[in-house]
Design a protein around this motif. Structure first.
Motif, PDB file in Angstrom:
ATOM      1  N   VAL A  17       0.849  -1.182   0.000  1.00 59.79           N
ATOM      2  CA  VAL A  17       0.000   0.000   0.000  1.00 59.79           C
ATOM      3  C   VAL A  17       0.887   1.236   0.000  1.00 59.79           C
ATOM      4  O   VAL A  17       1.816   1.339   0.797  1.00 59.79           O
ATOM      5  N   LEU A  18       0.599   2.154  -0.888  1.00 52.80           N
ATOM      6  CA  LEU A  18       1.314   3.422  -0.967  1.00 52.80           C
ATOM      7  C   LEU A  18       0.295   4.518  -0.702  1.00 52.80           C
ATOM      8  O   LEU A  18      -0.701   4.620  -1.426  1.00 52.80           O
ATOM      9  N   GLN A  19       0.523   5.331   0.347  1.00 57.18           N
ATOM     10  CA  GLN A  19      -0.472   6.319   0.745  1.00 57.18           C
ATOM     11  C   GLN A  19       0.200   7.635   1.115  1.00 57.18           C
ATOM     12  O   GLN A  19       1.148   7.654   1.893  1.00 57.18           O
ATOM     13  N   ARG A  20      -0.308   8.728   0.545  1.00 57.79           N
ATOM     14  CA  ARG A  20       0.171  10.077   0.861  1.00 57.79           C
ATOM     15  C   ARG A  20      -0.630  10.605   2.050  1.00 57.79           C
ATOM     16  O   ARG A  20      -1.854  10.474   2.092  1.00 57.79           O
ATOM     17  N   ILE A  21       0.063  11.213   3.007  1.00 58.21           N
ATOM     18  CA  ILE A  21      -0.560  11.743   4.221  1.00 58.21           C
ATOM     19  C   ILE A  21      -0.687  13.260   4.090  1.00 58.21           C
ATOM     20  O   ILE A  21       0.217  13.922   3.566  1.00 58.21           O
ATOM     21  N   PRO A  23      -0.343  17.008   4.949  1.00 60.61           N
ATOM     22  CA  PRO A  23       0.680  17.706   5.739  1.00 60.61           C
ATOM     23  C   PRO A  23       0.150  18.044   7.139  1.00 60.61           C
ATOM     24  O   PRO A  23      -0.982  18.496   7.305  1.00 60.61           O
ATOM     25  N   GLY A  24       0.980  17.778   8.136  1.00 60.62           N
ATOM     26  CA  GLY A  24       0.609  18.044   9.518  1.00 60.62           C
ATOM     27  C   GLY A  24      -0.205  16.957  10.181  1.00 60.62           C
ATOM     28  O   GLY A  24      -0.494  17.036  11.370  1.00 60.62           O
ATOM     29  N   CYS A  25      -0.580  15.914   9.439  1.00 59.49           N
ATOM     30  CA  CYS A  25      -1.411  14.831   9.989  1.00 59.49           C
ATOM     31  C   CYS A  25      -0.608  13.558  10.241  1.00 59.49           C
ATOM     32  O   CYS A  25      -1.190  12.511  10.531  1.00 59.49           O
ATOM     33  N   GLU A  26       0.702  13.649  10.144  1.00 58.72           N
ATOM     34  CA  GLU A  26       1.541  12.455  10.276  1.00 58.72           C
ATOM     35  C   GLU A  26       1.365  11.759  11.623  1.00 58.72           C
ATOM     36  O   GLU A  26       1.237  10.537  11.692  1.00 58.72           O
ATOM     37  N   PHE A  52       7.449   1.748   5.625  1.00 54.55           N
ATOM     38  CA  PHE A  52       8.521   2.576   5.087  1.00 54.55           C
ATOM     39  C   PHE A  52       8.007   4.007   5.096  1.00 54.55           C
ATOM     40  O   PHE A  52       7.108   4.359   4.336  1.00 54.55           O
ATOM     41  N   ARG A  53       8.585   4.805   5.988  1.00 52.12           N
ATOM     42  CA  ARG A  53       8.151   6.194   6.109  1.00 52.12           C
ATOM     43  C   ARG A  53       8.834   7.050   5.055  1.00 52.12           C
ATOM     44  O   ARG A  53       9.905   6.698   4.583  1.00 52.12           O
ATOM     45  N   PRO A  54       8.225   8.168   4.690  1.00 47.78           N
ATOM     46  CA  PRO A  54       8.804   9.012   3.645  1.00 47.78           C
ATOM     47  C   PRO A  54      10.221   9.468   4.000  1.00 47.78           C
ATOM     48  O   PRO A  54      10.481   9.911   5.110  1.00 47.78           O
ATOM     49  N   SER A  55      11.125   9.315   3.043  1.00 51.83           N
ATOM     50  CA  SER A  55      12.492   9.801   3.236  1.00 51.83           C
ATOM     51  C   SER A  55      12.928  10.673   2.065  1.00 51.83           C
ATOM     52  O   SER A  55      13.927  11.360   2.147  1.00 51.83           O
ATOM     53  N   ASP A  56      12.144  10.645   0.996  1.00 53.00           N
ATOM     54  CA  ASP A  56      12.452  11.407  -0.208  1.00 53.00           C
ATOM     55  C   ASP A  56      11.345  12.432  -0.424  1.00 53.00           C
ATOM     56  O   ASP A  56      10.195  12.062  -0.645  1.00 53.00           O
ATOM     57  N   PRO A  57      11.676  13.732  -0.356  1.00 50.60           N
ATOM     58  CA  PRO A  57      10.634  14.754  -0.536  1.00 50.60           C
ATOM     59  C   PRO A  57       9.902  14.640  -1.877  1.00 50.60           C
ATOM     60  O   PRO A  57       8.746  15.046  -1.984  1.00 50.60           O
ATOM     61  N   PRO A  60       6.692  11.641  -1.035  1.00 50.75           N
ATOM     62  CA  PRO A  60       6.376  11.741   0.405  1.00 50.75           C
ATOM     63  C   PRO A  60       5.326  10.743   0.896  1.00 50.75           C
ATOM     64  O   PRO A  60       4.656  10.996   1.876  1.00 50.75           O
ATOM     65  N   GLU A  61       5.195   9.613   0.231  1.00 53.90           N
ATOM     66  CA  GLU A  61       4.199   8.630   0.615  1.00 53.90           C
ATOM     67  C   GLU A  61       4.750   7.649   1.650  1.00 53.90           C
ATOM     68  O   GLU A  61       5.934   7.370   1.691  1.00 53.90           O
ATOM     69  N   TYR A  62       3.819   7.101   2.424  1.00 50.39           N
ATOM     70  CA  TYR A  62       4.101   5.962   3.290  1.00 50.39           C
ATOM     71  C   TYR A  62       3.924   4.712   2.438  1.00 50.39           C
ATOM     72  O   TYR A  62       2.983   4.632   1.636  1.00 50.39           O
ATOM     73  N   ARG A  63       4.788   3.741   2.642  1.00 55.05           N
ATOM     74  CA  ARG A  63       4.607   2.431   2.012  1.00 55.05           C
ATOM     75  C   ARG A  63       4.416   1.433   3.140  1.00 55.05           C
ATOM     76  O   ARG A  63       5.259   1.320   4.030  1.00 55.05           O
ATOM     77  N   ILE A  64       3.307   0.714   3.105  1.00 52.90           N
ATOM     78  CA  ILE A  64       2.979  -0.252   4.148  1.00 52.90           C
ATOM     79  C   ILE A  64       2.820  -1.609   3.467  1.00 52.90           C
ATOM     80  O   ILE A  64       2.043  -1.750   2.522  1.00 52.90           O
ATOM     81  N   VAL A  65       3.570  -2.593   3.947  1.00 50.05           N
ATOM     82  CA  VAL A  65       3.591  -3.915   3.329  1.00 50.05           C
ATOM     83  C   VAL A  65       3.109  -4.946   4.352  1.00 50.05           C
ATOM     84  O   VAL A  65       3.757  -5.131   5.389  1.00 50.05           O
TER      85      VAL A  65
END
Length: 191
Positions: A17-21, A23-26, A52-57, A60-65
């Motif tokens: 799953v790839l999901q964008r959060i 801003p400010g809701c992390e 996998f939390r965002p590390s590349d601006p 900026p998506e979270y990847r959840i496996v």
């Protein structure tokens, strides 16, 4: 139904799953995600989850496996009321619908962290990268681990060696090898 037939019709599976959060809701998303992971861990057949939390601006998506031992058990989890309730809570912190991919074979080793929805590379390329990785790991294990377990009976040494190889391949090596060889594995795709 024999075991191989059963595995063909109800194989182990990975959900990417790839999901964008928003801003400010992390922090709020992380709290719901922790509950979601806890609930998934209680499900029969759940094999683990990696976040996998965002590390590349630029991505900026979270990847959840999520990993399950059978598609049927994944379906039970996906249809569970607790998952539905937690996903509804999480939606207030996310942008868009995200990307969802279900992988059931060797291709689970060949997903890029910021592009999980890409089709798997050709099988011969997956075989070559897997072979290179296994070759290096076996040689490292022969130098480092085998001297430490050399007094064990052969079947126990083999058990330990194969367990270490599969664990390192799954959790450490293949994600790095996929990144290293991404230009060859995915040449026609803009990454």
């Amino acid at each position: 139904m024999s075991a191989p037939d059963h595995l063909d019709s109800d194989p182990p599976t990975t959900v990417d799953v790839l999901q964008r959060i928003k801003p400010g809701c992390e922090a709020a998303f992380e709290a719901v995600l922790a509950e979601l992971i806890q609930a998934a861990m209680a499900c029969e057949g759940h094999l683990g989850v990696n976040v996998f939390r965002p590390s590349d601006p630029a991505h900026p998506e979270y990847r959840i496996v999520f990993k399950f031992d059978r598609i049927s058990r994944l379906k039970q989890w996906e249809e569970s009321p607790i998952r539905q309730r937690l996903l509804n809570r999480a939606r207030q912190f996310t942008e868009g619908t995200g990307q969802y991919a279900m992988l059931t074979g060797l291709e689970t080793w060949f997903t890029l962290p910021h592009r999980p929805g890409l089709p798997a590379p050709p099988r011969y390329k997956m075989m070559v990268v897997s072979w290179i990785t296994i070759y290096v790991l076996i040689n490292l294990i022969n130098v480092i681990l085998v001297p430490l377990i050399g007094t064990l009976p052969a079947f126990l040494r083999t058990l330990v060696v194969t367990l270490v190889v599969v664990a390192v391949m799954t959790y450490v090596a293949m994600s790095r090898m996929t990144k290293l060889f991404k230009g060859w594995l995915y040449p026609a795709r803009r990454l």
